[in-house]
Motif scaffolding. Sequence first.
Motif, PDB file in Angstrom:
ATOM      1  N   ILE A 126       0.897  -1.152   0.019  1.00 50.94           N
ATOM      2  CA  ILE A 126       0.017  -0.274   0.046  1.00 50.94           C
ATOM      3  C   ILE A 126       0.892   1.380  -0.082  1.00 50.94           C
ATOM      4  O   ILE A 126       1.844   1.256   0.886  1.00 50.94           O
ATOM      5  CB  ILE A 126      -1.086  -0.015   1.109  1.00 50.94           C
ATOM      6  CG1 ILE A 126      -2.083   1.110   0.992  1.00 50.94           C
ATOM      7  CG2 ILE A 126      -0.209   0.003   2.507  1.00 50.94           C
ATOM      8  CD1 ILE A 126      -3.231   0.663   0.251  1.00 50.94           C
ATOM      9  N   ASN A 130      -0.434   8.157  -1.249  1.00 48.97           N
ATOM     10  CA  ASN A 130      -1.886   8.178  -1.589  1.00 48.97           C
ATOM     11  C   ASN A 130      -2.823   7.192  -1.548  1.00 48.97           C
ATOM     12  O   ASN A 130      -3.860   7.222  -1.740  1.00 48.97           O
ATOM     13  CB  ASN A 130      -1.616   8.157  -3.407  1.00 48.97           C
ATOM     14  CG  ASN A 130      -1.232   7.140  -4.005  1.00 48.97           C
ATOM     15  OD1 ASN A 130      -1.105   5.953  -3.389  1.00 48.97           O
ATOM     16  ND2 ASN A 130      -0.891   7.196  -5.163  1.00 48.97           N
ATOM     17  N   LYS A 132      -3.064   4.159  -2.271  1.00 43.30           N
ATOM     18  CA  LYS A 132      -3.474   3.261  -3.217  1.00 43.30           C
ATOM     19  C   LYS A 132      -2.388   2.024  -3.384  1.00 43.30           C
ATOM     20  O   LYS A 132      -1.338   1.991  -2.817  1.00 43.30           O
ATOM     21  CB  LYS A 132      -3.497   3.851  -4.787  1.00 43.30           C
ATOM     22  CG  LYS A 132      -4.426   4.761  -5.121  1.00 43.30           C
ATOM     23  CD  LYS A 132      -4.315   5.347  -6.289  1.00 43.30           C
ATOM     24  CE  LYS A 132      -5.534   6.217  -6.738  1.00 43.30           C
ATOM     25  NZ  LYS A 132      -5.357   6.673  -8.109  1.00 43.30           N
ATOM     26  N   TRP A 133      -2.859   0.939  -3.998  1.00 42.90           N
ATOM     27  CA  TRP A 133      -2.015  -0.375  -3.896  1.00 42.90           C
ATOM     28  C   TRP A 133      -0.977  -0.028  -5.059  1.00 42.90           C
ATOM     29  O   TRP A 133      -1.462   0.198  -6.194  1.00 42.90           O
ATOM     30  CB  TRP A 133      -2.749  -1.620  -3.868  1.00 42.90           C
ATOM     31  CG  TRP A 133      -3.827  -1.708  -2.937  1.00 42.90           C
ATOM     32  CD1 TRP A 133      -5.058  -1.489  -2.585  1.00 42.90           C
ATOM     33  CD2 TRP A 133      -3.228  -2.639  -1.622  1.00 42.90           C
ATOM     34  NE1 TRP A 133      -5.429  -1.724  -1.564  1.00 42.90           N
ATOM     35  CE2 TRP A 133      -4.509  -2.599  -0.912  1.00 42.90           C
ATOM     36  CE3 TRP A 133      -2.112  -3.301  -1.314  1.00 42.90           C
ATOM     37  CZ2 TRP A 133      -4.376  -3.087   0.523  1.00 42.90           C
ATOM     38  CZ3 TRP A 133      -1.958  -3.696   0.039  1.00 42.90           C
ATOM     39  CH2 TRP A 133      -3.112  -3.671   0.718  1.00 42.90           C
ATOM     40  N   GLN A 134       0.104  -0.585  -4.707  1.00 38.52           N
ATOM     41  CA  GLN A 134       1.192  -0.596  -5.948  1.00 38.52           C
ATOM     42  C   GLN A 134       1.704  -1.955  -6.016  1.00 38.52           C
ATOM     43  O   GLN A 134       1.758  -2.780  -5.068  1.00 38.52           O
ATOM     44  CB  GLN A 134       2.049   0.419  -5.485  1.00 38.52           C
ATOM     45  CG  GLN A 134       2.853   0.227  -4.393  1.00 38.52           C
ATOM     46  CD  GLN A 134       3.803   1.590  -3.982  1.00 38.52           C
ATOM     47  OE1 GLN A 134       3.961   2.502  -4.539  1.00 38.52           O
ATOM     48  NE2 GLN A 134       4.565   1.227  -2.799  1.00 38.52           N
ATOM     49  N   TYR A 148      -0.013   1.910  -9.715  1.00 37.61           N
ATOM     50  CA  TYR A 148      -0.708   2.023  -8.567  1.00 37.61           C
ATOM     51  C   TYR A 148      -1.939   1.500  -9.338  1.00 37.61           C
ATOM     52  O   TYR A 148      -2.466   1.615 -10.414  1.00 37.61           O
ATOM     53  CB  TYR A 148      -0.817   3.617  -8.380  1.00 37.61           C
ATOM     54  CG  TYR A 148       0.245   4.298  -7.827  1.00 37.61           C
ATOM     55  CD1 TYR A 148       0.445   3.986  -6.725  1.00 37.61           C
ATOM     56  CD2 TYR A 148       0.811   5.218  -8.587  1.00 37.61           C
ATOM     57  CE1 TYR A 148       1.624   4.573  -5.960  1.00 37.61           C
ATOM     58  CE2 TYR A 148       1.923   5.831  -7.823  1.00 37.61           C
ATOM     59  CZ  TYR A 148       2.236   5.581  -6.439  1.00 37.61           C
ATOM     60  OH  TYR A 148       3.514   6.293  -6.003  1.00 37.61           O
ATOM     61  N   HIS A 149      -3.099   1.163  -8.139  1.00 30.80           N
ATOM     62  CA  HIS A 149      -4.023   0.222  -8.346  1.00 30.80           C
ATOM     63  C   HIS A 149      -5.222   0.733  -7.538  1.00 30.80           C
ATOM     64  O   HIS A 149      -4.752   0.891  -6.302  1.00 30.80           O
ATOM     65  CB  HIS A 149      -3.875  -1.279  -8.528  1.00 30.80           C
ATOM     66  CG  HIS A 149      -2.827  -1.821  -9.480  1.00 30.80           C
ATOM     67  ND1 HIS A 149      -2.878  -1.755 -10.721  1.00 30.80           N
ATOM     68  CD2 HIS A 149      -1.468  -1.861  -9.172  1.00 30.80           C
ATOM     69  CE1 HIS A 149      -1.868  -2.094 -11.325  1.00 30.80           C
ATOM     70  NE2 HIS A 149      -0.816  -2.104 -10.157  1.00 30.80           N
ATOM     71  N   ALA A 150      -6.393   0.694  -8.130  1.00 28.55           N
ATOM     72  CA  ALA A 150      -7.405   1.111  -7.021  1.00 28.55           C
ATOM     73  C   ALA A 150      -7.544   0.033  -5.887  1.00 28.55           C
ATOM     74  O   ALA A 150      -8.030   0.298  -4.567  1.00 28.55           O
ATOM     75  CB  ALA A 150      -8.857   1.391  -7.540  1.00 28.55           C
ATOM     76  N   THR A 151      -7.589  -1.177  -6.301  1.00 33.57           N
ATOM     77  CA  THR A 151      -7.795  -2.402  -5.366  1.00 33.57           C
ATOM     78  C   THR A 151      -6.530  -3.230  -5.009  1.00 33.57           C
ATOM     79  O   THR A 151      -5.628  -3.377  -6.045  1.00 33.57           O
ATOM     80  CB  THR A 151      -9.004  -3.308  -5.616  1.00 33.57           C
ATOM     81  OG1 THR A 151      -8.656  -4.105  -6.778  1.00 33.57           O
ATOM     82  CG2 THR A 151     -10.260  -2.335  -5.975  1.00 33.57           C
ATOM     83  N   LYS A 152      -6.560  -3.941  -3.904  1.00 36.82           N
ATOM     84  CA  LYS A 152      -5.505  -4.708  -3.786  1.00 36.82           C
ATOM     85  C   LYS A 152      -5.349  -5.893  -4.809  1.00 36.82           C
ATOM     86  O   LYS A 152      -4.458  -6.388  -5.407  1.00 36.82           O
ATOM     87  CB  LYS A 152      -5.834  -5.585  -2.371  1.00 36.82           C
ATOM     88  CG  LYS A 152      -4.565  -6.616  -1.976  1.00 36.82           C
ATOM     89  CD  LYS A 152      -4.935  -6.939  -0.596  1.00 36.82           C
ATOM     90  CE  LYS A 152      -4.045  -8.085  -0.160  1.00 36.82           C
ATOM     91  NZ  LYS A 152      -4.428  -8.680   1.352  1.00 36.82           N
ATOM     92  N   ALA A 155      -3.781  -5.005  -7.864  1.00 36.42           N
ATOM     93  CA  ALA A 155      -2.428  -5.028  -8.079  1.00 36.42           C
ATOM     94  C   ALA A 155      -1.906  -6.404  -8.051  1.00 36.42           C
ATOM     95  O   ALA A 155      -0.651  -6.701  -8.644  1.00 36.42           O
ATOM     96  CB  ALA A 155      -2.173  -3.983  -6.551  1.00 36.42           C
TER      97      ALA A 155
END
Length: 175
Positions: A126, A130, A132-134, A148-152, A155
């Motif tokens: 995380i 920001n 977000k999940w990376q 970067y991704h909106a959800t786990k 990612a």
Amino acid sequence: MAMGYLNVAKYFAIDESSPSGLVWAVERGVKGRKTYPGKQAGCKDANGYWVVCLSEKGLKANYKVHRIIMALILGKEPEGHVDHIDGCGSNNALSNLRMCPRGSLDNGQKQKLHATNTSGHPGVTIATKNGKWQSQIKVNGKMLWLGYHATKEAAIDAYLAAKATHHTFNPTVRI
């Protein structure tokens, strides 16, 4: 100088019912330290790997059991690393051993989760700046940024897609 694994292998036989995966094939030793055919060979070293100690012509050396097993299977000296697929160095089951070419990065493709990992999945964290999940993956010694991704889950999917492309030696798994 110690003997090669192929020369050592002649003293042993593979037996998957033995805890080490190896038994003595010949009678050796003196007094209370005698070995007999069919007797379990080896003991665990400090790192959890099975080893056997063998003295020959005044030389005494320890040999890794998984390398002896591979020498018996191949009929030649193992070249490269003998890899324990499940990461457990004491599991010498034939289905758990494979050759990993020396000098390749293949064996590093199955690293365990780092102690500081908080996502429960390799390459996914995380981002504190920001929220977000990376995701990222190491390829040929360099980190490859996957974004970067909106959800786990997104990612993880990005990591698994990159792993399927770049880490072809080790199977892709979803944790």
